[in-house]
Design an enzyme around this catalytic site. Structure first.
Site, mmCIF file in Angstrom:
data_model
loop_
_atom_site.group_PDB
_atom_site.id
_atom_site.type_symbol
_atom_site.label_atom_id
_atom_site.label_comp_id
_atom_site.label_asym_id
_atom_site.label_seq_id
_atom_site.Cartn_x
_atom_site.Cartn_y
_atom_site.Cartn_z
ATOM 1 N N HIS A 25 0.748 -1.229 -0.077
ATOM 2 C CA HIS A 25 0.004 -0.091 0.040
ATOM 3 C C HIS A 25 0.818 1.343 -0.043
ATOM 4 O O HIS A 25 1.910 1.178 0.250
ATOM 5 C CB HIS A 25 -0.939 -0.028 1.119
ATOM 6 C CG HIS A 25 -0.182 -0.272 2.524
ATOM 7 N ND1 HIS A 25 -0.021 -1.482 3.047
ATOM 8 C CD2 HIS A 25 0.317 0.714 3.357
ATOM 9 C CE1 HIS A 25 0.740 -1.350 4.014
ATOM 10 N NE2 HIS A 25 0.826 -0.036 4.480
ATOM 11 N N HIS A 27 1.080 5.177 1.097
ATOM 12 C CA HIS A 27 0.512 6.156 2.085
ATOM 13 C C HIS A 27 0.557 7.614 1.424
ATOM 14 O O HIS A 27 1.586 8.143 1.026
ATOM 15 C CB HIS A 27 1.196 6.237 3.366
ATOM 16 C CG HIS A 27 1.161 5.306 4.349
ATOM 17 N ND1 HIS A 27 0.165 4.902 5.236
ATOM 18 C CD2 HIS A 27 2.012 4.018 4.134
ATOM 19 C CE1 HIS A 27 0.552 3.865 5.958
ATOM 20 N NE2 HIS A 27 1.491 3.127 5.341
HETATM 21 P P1 AMP Z 1 2.043 0.145 7.361
HETATM 22 O O1 AMP Z 1 2.237 0.246 8.817
HETATM 23 O O2 AMP Z 1 2.896 0.873 6.194
HETATM 24 O O3 AMP Z 1 1.950 -1.339 6.897
HETATM 25 O O4 AMP Z 1 0.585 0.983 7.273
HETATM 26 C C1 AMP Z 1 -0.551 0.096 7.522
HETATM 27 C C2 AMP Z 1 -1.630 1.237 7.771
HETATM 28 O O5 AMP Z 1 -2.934 0.511 7.439
HETATM 29 C C3 AMP Z 1 -1.566 1.940 8.994
HETATM 30 O O6 AMP Z 1 -1.479 3.203 8.918
HETATM 31 C C4 AMP Z 1 -3.230 1.250 9.523
HETATM 32 O O7 AMP Z 1 -3.652 2.814 10.425
HETATM 33 C C5 AMP Z 1 -3.917 0.925 8.393
HETATM 34 N N1 AMP Z 1 -4.961 0.262 8.545
HETATM 35 C C6 AMP Z 1 -5.125 -0.954 9.167
HETATM 36 N N2 AMP Z 1 -6.217 -1.315 9.087
HETATM 37 C C7 AMP Z 1 -7.071 -0.623 8.640
HETATM 38 C C8 AMP Z 1 -8.332 -0.589 8.014
HETATM 39 N N3 AMP Z 1 -9.218 -1.602 8.264
HETATM 40 N N4 AMP Z 1 -8.813 0.555 7.380
HETATM 41 C C9 AMP Z 1 -8.055 1.580 7.275
HETATM 42 N N5 AMP Z 1 -6.711 1.578 7.256
HETATM 43 C C10 AMP Z 1 -6.133 0.404 8.116
#
Ligand code: AMP
Ligand code: ZN
Length: 146
Positions: A104, A106
């Site tokens: 993903h 950001h």
């Molecule tokens: P990373 O640490 O780069 O893997 O980012 C994962 C991101 O996913 C974090 O910023 C979380 O806040 C976000 N996240 C986890 N679960 C959900 C969800 N159900 N809906 C939206 N964002 C999410």
């Protein structure tokens, strides 16, 4: 569907099994609000195809996914006149703060130097001479065709 895809939280969001605040969707990506809202408007862009991290993309998927970013970034920026910048980042591997192992990107809108986001790059150039830069350069170049 693999067991990994069945249990993956972002695959579940892509399939609509878990709700999300979707801001953009097409055949390649889904973009939705990051639940943490690090800054207001913080958005994730995910490929609909389950790929673990950047190392798992092929050229076509990368071109397709990354081509969506400017359009989504512009929409976020236009959503609030206070947005004056944006950090776009992609964490790969636990050590790099990846916590969801479905790739993903950001999009973190920035409002001021005092908002709740920071990246700190350390300048280690004092420890490098030409030979050392070239050694690092060569080690990477050698593997481009792997
Ligand atoms: P990373 O640490 O780069 O893997 O980012 C994962 C991101 O996913 C974090 O910023 C979380 O806040 C976000 N996240 C986890 N679960 C959900 C969800 N159900 N809906 C939206 N964002 C999410
Ligand atoms: Zn997934």
């Amino acid at each position: 569907m693999t067991e990994e895809e069945k249990n993956c939280i972002f695959c579940k969001i892509v399939r609509g099994e878990i709700p999300s605040y979707t801001v953009y969707e097409d055949d390649v990506v889904k973009a939705f609000l990051d639940i943490s809202q690090n800054t207001p408007g913080h958005t994730l862009v995910v490929p609909k195809k389950h790929v673990k991290d950047i190392f798992a993309y092929d050229d076509d998927l990368a071109a397709a996914v990354f081509s969506r970013l400017p359009k989504i970034a512009r929409a976020i920026k236009k959503s609030d006149p206070r947005i004056v910048g944006m950090n776009i980042l992609n964490n790969n591997g636990k050590v790099a703060y990846q916590s969801v192992f479905h790739s993903h990107i950001h999009l973190v809108p920035r409002y001021s130097a005092a908002d709740q986001f920071s990246i700190h790059f350390t300048d280690n150039s004092a420890n490098y001479d030409e030979a050392k830069y070239k050694q690092v350069q060569q080690a990477i170049v050698e593997h481009l065709e792997d």
